[in-house]
Write an enzyme that holds these catalytic residues in place. Structure first.
Site, mmCIF file in Angstrom:
data_model
loop_
_atom_site.group_PDB
_atom_site.id
_atom_site.type_symbol
_atom_site.label_atom_id
_atom_site.label_comp_id
_atom_site.label_asym_id
_atom_site.label_seq_id
_atom_site.Cartn_x
_atom_site.Cartn_y
_atom_site.Cartn_z
ATOM 1 N N GLY A 1 2.237 77.756 28.898
ATOM 2 C CA GLY A 1 2.885 76.759 29.764
ATOM 3 C C GLY A 1 4.247 77.252 30.207
ATOM 4 O O GLY A 1 4.937 77.948 29.457
ATOM 5 N N GLY A 24 4.565 81.464 24.173
ATOM 6 C CA GLY A 24 4.533 80.649 22.962
ATOM 7 C C GLY A 24 3.502 81.189 21.982
ATOM 8 O O GLY A 24 3.110 82.364 22.039
ATOM 9 N N ASP A 25 3.071 80.297 21.126
ATOM 10 C CA ASP A 25 2.138 80.619 20.063
ATOM 11 C C ASP A 25 0.936 81.456 20.547
ATOM 12 O O ASP A 25 0.646 82.531 20.005
ATOM 13 C CB ASP A 25 1.680 79.257 19.507
ATOM 14 C CG ASP A 25 0.774 79.393 18.337
ATOM 15 O OD1 ASP A 25 1.151 80.125 17.422
ATOM 16 O OD2 ASP A 25 -0.308 78.778 18.362
ATOM 17 N N GLY A 26 0.258 80.973 21.594
ATOM 18 C CA GLY A 26 -0.954 81.635 22.092
ATOM 19 C C GLY A 26 -0.653 83.031 22.597
ATOM 20 O O GLY A 26 -1.324 84.016 22.230
ATOM 21 N N ASP A 33 8.553 72.912 23.320
ATOM 22 C CA ASP A 33 8.222 72.134 22.115
ATOM 23 C C ASP A 33 9.074 72.518 20.903
ATOM 24 O O ASP A 33 9.134 71.764 19.933
ATOM 25 C CB ASP A 33 6.746 72.340 21.746
ATOM 26 C CG ASP A 33 5.800 71.937 22.862
ATOM 27 O OD1 ASP A 33 6.211 71.147 23.723
ATOM 28 O OD2 ASP A 33 4.651 72.422 22.872
ATOM 29 N N GLY A 82 5.441 67.872 23.176
ATOM 30 C CA GLY A 82 5.802 68.450 21.878
ATOM 31 C C GLY A 82 4.618 68.907 21.054
ATOM 32 O O GLY A 82 4.795 69.463 19.973
ATOM 33 N N GLN A 131 9.244 67.115 32.162
ATOM 34 C CA GLN A 131 10.035 67.698 31.069
ATOM 35 C C GLN A 131 10.076 69.224 31.117
ATOM 36 O O GLN A 131 10.910 69.854 30.489
ATOM 37 C CB GLN A 131 9.426 67.289 29.713
ATOM 38 C CG GLN A 131 9.479 65.806 29.465
ATOM 39 C CD GLN A 131 8.474 65.378 28.411
ATOM 40 O OE1 GLN A 131 8.787 65.374 27.239
ATOM 41 N NE2 GLN A 131 7.272 65.004 28.825
#
Ligand code: F6P
Length: 368
Positions: free
Chosen positions: A17, A122-124, A147, A190, A294
């Protein structure tokens, strides 16, 4: 005449994202690589998707990054669907199967002649980066997410911008909630971490904050609202993190991972809470979903600065040949850690930590 090493070519991509501050990283990578080292930088388009099939990339010179520091999103585009380790392939009959296309990604990357790939995500994205590093691709990671749920770094850029957007929304929602004597339930992002809800809720003077780390009880929420009413307040603001769920109940999902190419889409808890409160108390309620507002727009100065610091440090890591590392913030210092540190576990709010206790001391209900 001494032998000088040929200048490096650096590749960069943004995955997952989008998030305010991504362009600050891209700009910092290009400026420090070009101005300080005379290296070449190329940008891969749309995350790892740009290395599947015919590679999609562009030159990133100083001109390409001019004026992008205040811009939200990412000039390179991104994708949270193109995981090369489980890549969706559509057959002629329309059915979708997930295949590991990492060999194709590595061969495409090699074909570009780049020395290293900086993956901002991010995580992925960082999980993919770690796997590709294990397969022999020289990777450096840069953590991002609004997040703030990544381990290994104290904070991610983008988070402070999201908190600012939510806080401003809460300020605005106060005046309309108060005028109509309503309970407004504000659903925020989040995923499985309650950072945005908790910090923006405190900053925006919420009355109840619901986070995934503390399963909520409708009786407790109603008791907080009634106590406020007894003190003369005829309106209330509830902030619900999208991953919040009732005691003994599950998260509210829009689409399961199976329905959505491996990514669970959350959403709907605000409407659930709003309906239940209207049914239990004699009060008018409304649910407001802040959604992608956001993630959009210009990064706040903190995120521009952190993104710039991360970009500069990522280039230093490439220069030192320190692959498989991820930049991170520890206290006031930018450091580097194993990429794996960011993907093992989630950075979540401590249910009885100082931040939660502060909220409770302020009279904010946590739904417990
Ligand atoms: O991880 C960032 C995030 O914004 C989450 O807070 C949210 O659940 C998700 O992405 C939404 O993703 P999408 O862009 O697929 O709607």
């Amino acid at each position: 005449m001494g032998l000088s090493r040929p200048p490096k070519t650096l590749a960069i991509l943004t995955g997952g994202g989008d998030c305010p501050g991504l362009n600050a990283v891209i700009r910092a990578v290009v400026r420090s690589a070009v101005l300080q080292r005379n290296w070449r930088v190329i940008g891969i388009e749309d995350g790892f998707d740009g290395l599947v099939g015919t590679p999609r990339w562009r030159e990133l010179d100083l001109e390409a990054v001019r004026g992008i520091l205040p811009r939200g999103g990412t000039i390179l585009g991104t994708s949270n669907r193109g995981n090369p380790l489980a890549y969706p392939l559509r057959s002629a009959d329309g059915s979708v199967t997930l295949a590991d296309v990492s060999a194709e990604v590595i061969s495409n990357f090699r074909g570009l002649g780049a020395d290293a790939l900086i993956a901002v995500g991010g995580d992925g994205t960082l999980k993919i980066a770690r796997r590709l590093q294990d397969l022999g691709m020289p990777m450096v990671g840069v953590p991002k997410t609004i997040d703030n749920d990544l381990c290994g770094t104290d904070v991610t850029f983008g988070y402070h911008t999201a908190v600012e957007v939510v806080t401003e929304a809460l300020d605005r929602l106060h005046t309309t909630a108060e005028s109509h004597h309503r309970v407004l339930v504000v659903e925020v992002m989040g995923r499985d971490a309650g950072w945005i809800a908790l910090e923006a809720g405190i900053a925006g003077s919420a009355d109840v904050i619901l986070i995934p780390e503390i399963p909520f009880d409708f009786d407790a929420i109603c008791a907080t609202l009634q106590a406020r009413r007894a003190r003369g307040s005829r309106f209330s603001i509830i902030v619900a993190a999208e991953g919040a769920h009732p005691v003994g109940g599950g998260k509210t999902v829009q689409a399961t991972a199976a329905e959505n190419l491996g990514v669970e889409r959350l959403g709907g808890v605000g409407a659930l809470v709003s309906r239940e409160i209207a049914a239990r108390l004699e009060v008018e309620t409304r649910a407001v979903v802040l959604g992608h507002v956001q993630r959009g727009g210009s990064p706040v100065p903190f995120d521009r600065i952190l993104g710039s610091r991360f970009g500069v440090r990522a280039v230093e890591l490439v220069e030192a040949g320190r692959y498989g590392r991820m930049v991170a913030l520890r206290g006031r210092e930018v450091v580097d850690v194993e990429i794996g540190l960011a993907v093992g576990a989630l950075n979540r709010v401590e249910a009885d930590g100082e931040l939660v206790r502060t909220a409770e001391a302020l009279g904010i209900g946590l739904g417990r």
